[in-house]
Motif scaffolding. Structure first.
Motif, PDB file in Angstrom:
ATOM      1  N   GLY A  82      13.350  10.969   2.560  1.00 59.54           N
ATOM      2  CA  GLY A  82      14.746  11.004   2.938  1.00 59.54           C
ATOM      3  C   GLY A  82      15.354   9.624   2.789  1.00 59.54           C
ATOM      4  O   GLY A  82      14.637   8.607   2.801  1.00 59.54           O
ATOM      5  N   ALA A  83      16.664   9.539   2.653  1.00 58.75           N
ATOM      6  CA  ALA A  83      17.334   8.267   2.359  1.00 58.75           C
ATOM      7  C   ALA A  83      17.054   7.203   3.422  1.00 58.75           C
ATOM      8  O   ALA A  83      16.745   6.044   3.094  1.00 58.75           O
ATOM      9  CB  ALA A  83      18.840   8.493   2.216  1.00 58.75           C
ATOM     10  N   ARG A  84      17.167   7.555   4.702  1.00 64.12           N
ATOM     11  CA  ARG A  84      16.963   6.564   5.763  1.00 64.12           C
ATOM     12  C   ARG A  84      15.516   6.075   5.793  1.00 64.12           C
ATOM     13  O   ARG A  84      15.249   4.875   5.905  1.00 64.12           O
ATOM     14  CB  ARG A  84      17.345   7.160   7.126  1.00 64.12           C
ATOM     15  CG  ARG A  84      18.850   7.369   7.296  1.00 64.12           C
ATOM     16  CD  ARG A  84      19.181   7.895   8.685  1.00 64.12           C
ATOM     17  NE  ARG A  84      18.791   6.948   9.730  1.00 64.12           N
ATOM     18  CZ  ARG A  84      18.919   7.194  11.031  1.00 64.12           C
ATOM     19  NH1 ARG A  84      19.389   8.374  11.440  1.00 64.12           N
ATOM     20  NH2 ARG A  84      18.576   6.287  11.918  1.00 64.12           N
ATOM     21  N   THR A  85      14.581   7.008   5.687  1.00 64.45           N
ATOM     22  CA  THR A  85      13.162   6.619   5.669  1.00 64.45           C
ATOM     23  C   THR A  85      12.852   5.762   4.445  1.00 64.45           C
ATOM     24  O   THR A  85      12.117   4.769   4.519  1.00 64.45           O
ATOM     25  CB  THR A  85      12.267   7.873   5.663  1.00 64.45           C
ATOM     26  OG1 THR A  85      12.544   8.638   6.826  1.00 64.45           O
ATOM     27  CG2 THR A  85      10.798   7.495   5.636  1.00 64.45           C
ATOM     28  N   PHE A 135      11.155   0.863   1.997  1.00 63.34           N
ATOM     29  CA  PHE A 135      11.331  -0.028   0.856  1.00 63.34           C
ATOM     30  C   PHE A 135      11.429  -1.477   1.345  1.00 63.34           C
ATOM     31  O   PHE A 135      10.785  -2.380   0.785  1.00 63.34           O
ATOM     32  CB  PHE A 135      12.592   0.345   0.082  1.00 63.34           C
ATOM     33  CG  PHE A 135      12.663  -0.258  -1.296  1.00 63.34           C
ATOM     34  CD1 PHE A 135      12.286   0.475  -2.409  1.00 63.34           C
ATOM     35  CD2 PHE A 135      13.089  -1.565  -1.482  1.00 63.34           C
ATOM     36  CE1 PHE A 135      12.335  -0.079  -3.687  1.00 63.34           C
ATOM     37  CE2 PHE A 135      13.147  -2.132  -2.743  1.00 63.34           C
ATOM     38  CZ  PHE A 135      12.767  -1.388  -3.856  1.00 63.34           C
ATOM     39  N   LYS A 136      12.200  -1.702   2.390  1.00 63.91           N
ATOM     40  CA  LYS A 136      12.356  -3.044   2.954  1.00 63.91           C
ATOM     41  C   LYS A 136      11.031  -3.549   3.507  1.00 63.91           C
ATOM     42  O   LYS A 136      10.650  -4.717   3.301  1.00 63.91           O
ATOM     43  CB  LYS A 136      13.420  -3.005   4.053  1.00 63.91           C
ATOM     44  CG  LYS A 136      13.633  -4.336   4.781  1.00 63.91           C
ATOM     45  CD  LYS A 136      14.332  -5.352   3.917  1.00 63.91           C
ATOM     46  CE  LYS A 136      14.684  -6.593   4.720  1.00 63.91           C
ATOM     47  NZ  LYS A 136      15.345  -7.633   3.896  1.00 63.91           N
ATOM     48  N   GLY A 182      10.229  -6.393   1.067  1.00 63.00           N
ATOM     49  CA  GLY A 182      11.009  -7.499   1.626  1.00 63.00           C
ATOM     50  C   GLY A 182      12.448  -7.487   1.178  1.00 63.00           C
ATOM     51  O   GLY A 182      13.214  -8.390   1.533  1.00 63.00           O
ATOM     52  N   GLU A 183      12.835  -6.490   0.386  1.00 66.82           N
ATOM     53  CA  GLU A 183      14.201  -6.373  -0.113  1.00 66.82           C
ATOM     54  C   GLU A 183      14.750  -4.987   0.164  1.00 66.82           C
ATOM     55  O   GLU A 183      13.991  -4.025   0.308  1.00 66.82           O
ATOM     56  CB  GLU A 183      14.257  -6.613  -1.624  1.00 66.82           C
ATOM     57  CG  GLU A 183      14.125  -8.048  -2.050  1.00 66.82           C
ATOM     58  CD  GLU A 183      14.582  -8.223  -3.492  1.00 66.82           C
ATOM     59  OE1 GLU A 183      15.808  -8.273  -3.726  1.00 66.82           O
ATOM     60  OE2 GLU A 183      13.713  -8.297  -4.369  1.00 66.82           O
ATOM     61  N   THR A 184      16.077  -4.879   0.182  1.00 65.90           N
ATOM     62  CA  THR A 184      16.700  -3.557   0.246  1.00 65.90           C
ATOM     63  C   THR A 184      16.666  -2.940  -1.150  1.00 65.90           C
ATOM     64  O   THR A 184      16.567  -3.661  -2.158  1.00 65.90           O
ATOM     65  CB  THR A 184      18.156  -3.657   0.708  1.00 65.90           C
ATOM     66  OG1 THR A 184      18.915  -4.373  -0.290  1.00 65.90           O
ATOM     67  CG2 THR A 184      18.267  -4.366   2.056  1.00 65.90           C
ATOM     68  N   GLN A 244       0.800  -1.220   0.000  1.00 68.27           N
ATOM     69  CA  GLN A 244       0.000   0.000   0.000  1.00 68.27           C
ATOM     70  C   GLN A 244       0.839   1.280   0.000  1.00 68.27           C
ATOM     71  O   GLN A 244       0.301   2.377   0.180  1.00 68.27           O
ATOM     72  CB  GLN A 244      -0.928   0.001   1.236  1.00 68.27           C
ATOM     73  CG  GLN A 244      -1.824  -1.217   1.335  1.00 68.27           C
ATOM     74  CD  GLN A 244      -2.699  -1.388   0.110  1.00 68.27           C
ATOM     75  OE1 GLN A 244      -3.317  -0.432  -0.351  1.00 68.27           O
ATOM     76  NE2 GLN A 244      -2.751  -2.599  -0.424  1.00 68.27           N
ATOM     77  N   ASP A 245       2.141   1.152  -0.177  1.00 73.05           N
ATOM     78  CA  ASP A 245       3.028   2.314  -0.110  1.00 73.05           C
ATOM     79  C   ASP A 245       3.236   2.887  -1.514  1.00 73.05           C
ATOM     80  O   ASP A 245       4.070   2.403  -2.289  1.00 73.05           O
ATOM     81  CB  ASP A 245       4.372   1.911   0.510  1.00 73.05           C
ATOM     82  CG  ASP A 245       5.184   3.108   0.969  1.00 73.05           C
ATOM     83  OD1 ASP A 245       5.124   4.155   0.299  1.00 73.05           O
ATOM     84  OD2 ASP A 245       5.890   2.992   1.985  1.00 73.05           O
ATOM     85  N   ASP A 246       2.486   3.921  -1.846  1.00 71.18           N
ATOM     86  CA  ASP A 246       2.537   4.501  -3.194  1.00 71.18           C
ATOM     87  C   ASP A 246       3.908   5.088  -3.513  1.00 71.18           C
ATOM     88  O   ASP A 246       4.375   5.019  -4.663  1.00 71.18           O
ATOM     89  CB  ASP A 246       1.474   5.594  -3.341  1.00 71.18           C
ATOM     90  CG  ASP A 246       0.062   5.035  -3.327  1.00 71.18           C
ATOM     91  OD1 ASP A 246      -0.090   3.837  -3.629  1.00 71.18           O
ATOM     92  OD2 ASP A 246      -0.877   5.782  -3.018  1.00 71.18           O
ATOM     93  N   ALA A 247       4.572   5.666  -2.512  1.00 68.77           N
ATOM     94  CA  ALA A 247       5.885   6.263  -2.745  1.00 68.77           C
ATOM     95  C   ALA A 247       6.899   5.190  -3.141  1.00 68.77           C
ATOM     96  O   ALA A 247       7.705   5.384  -4.064  1.00 68.77           O
ATOM     97  CB  ALA A 247       6.362   7.006  -1.493  1.00 68.77           C
TER      98      ALA A 247
END
Length: 334
Positions: A253-256, A261-262, A266-268, A222-225
């Motif tokens: 931001g990169a950390r968020t 994404f993970k 389920g992946e980096t 459900q994460d559109d970004a």
């Protein structure tokens, strides 16, 4: 004689049911020809949940050969239970027809019966509680769904066949062949299994399903970004890509971005990008006679040795082996 019950569920792969039946019939023939067995070695029967015919995924009707409760099986083979690509929102619905089998399977295991699954049949074993503290495999495309539903079960989707002793799992739909070779070797003998392989013109036993895997983009979240970032990566994987650049596409931001994404896939992000590049290389190996060095450069890698190691880790074979197995372009077309 060993009693073998093959379970046919609604919308299963009919070939995985009748194919097991045929294989054990060949095993009986080969055992008899060797002089080691005068009577049939396997009594193989098809069973269904309610003892009525079921319709397979292709529309073919599968008719039970015996009433399930009347057959005391030494070995139960569970056919596929759900579509490999079914979504989480439909999983409960597709697994519901097998619920009446759970108690029957648990009772059989308690009595010492060996239970094996083919393809997504592993979902039924998991629902029945038979894969707790076991290692499982399933069709590679359903592996992510399996992991999310059963996080307590160790899933090794790279393996085509996992034998835990009393519980056995085989991978994709055609892995029933590899499972049958294994079962005949175990219940009869290696000699009979080899005779079956020769009779049916089968290659040596496959060990991994890794070379057959394709990147199945996990966008059912459900994460559109993150979905926007995935689409962008799929279009730009061959470019020089940085995490900050992809995070900016997602508006994070990169950390968020890395954390979300993970959580969503389920992946980096780096792992996802690597899989995309390997998929790009696979496509070129299948569809062209381009030199492997040029293929490596075209998918965004400059270090050929590094990419070759990555390709072998993800695909389970070298680039040359993959081309030999899967290319559909004649060498004369180069």
């Amino acid at each position: 004689m060993f009693n073998v019950a093959i379970v046919a569920l609604p919308y299963c792969h009919a070939s995985g049911v009748h194919g097991v039946m045929d294989f054990f019939s060949v095993a009986n023939y080969c055992s008899n020809q060797s002089g080691a067995q005068s009577a049939p070695l396997f009594d193989c029967q098809i069973v269904t949940v309610d003892d009525k015919p079921v319709r397979g995924y292709s529309g073919a009707v599968i008719t039970p050969t015996i009433q399930r409760r009347d057959f005391q099986a030494d070995l139960i083979v569970m056919g596929s239970s759900v579509e490999a690509a079914v979504g989480a929102d439909r999983l409960d619905q597709t697994l519901a027809p097998a619920i009446p089998l759970h108690g029957w399977l648990r009772d059989a295991v308690a009595k010492g019966t060996v239970v094996a699954s083919v393809c997504t049949g592993s979902f039924v074993l998991a629902e029945a509680g038979l894969l707790d503290d076991q290692v499982a495999t399933t069709h590679w495309r359903a592996a992510s769904l399996f992991r999310s539903r059963y996080p307590h079960i160790r899933m090794d989707a790279d393996q085509l066949l996992v034998d835990n002793g009393q519980i056995i799992c085989a991978g994709g739909a055609s892995a029933f062949v590899d499972l049958c070779v294994h079962l005949v070797e175990r219940f009869a003998s290696p000699a009979v299994a080899l005779a079956c392989s020769k009779m049916l013109v089968l290659d040596g036993r496959r060990i991994e399903q890794t070379p057959y895997m394709a990147l199945y983009s996990q966008k059912a979240h459900q994460d559109d970004a993150i979905r926007k970032a995935q689409t962008w990566l799929e279009e730009h994987y061959a470019d020089s890509v940085t995490i900050n650049e992809v995070a900016a596409v997602a508006g994070l931001g990169a950390r968020t971005f890395k954390r979300r994404f993970k959580e969503a896939t389920g992946e980096t992000p780096i792992g996802y990008l690597q899989h995309l590049r390997v998929e790009g290389a696979k496509h070129l190996l299948e569809s062209s006679r381009e030199q492997t060095a040029r293929i490596i450069w075209s998918v965004g890698y400059e270090d050929a040795s590094s990419f070759r190691r990555l390709f072998k880790r993800i695909a389970g074979c070298t680039m040359e082996q993959y081309r030999k197995r899967f290319s559909y372009v004649s060498p004369s077309a180069a």
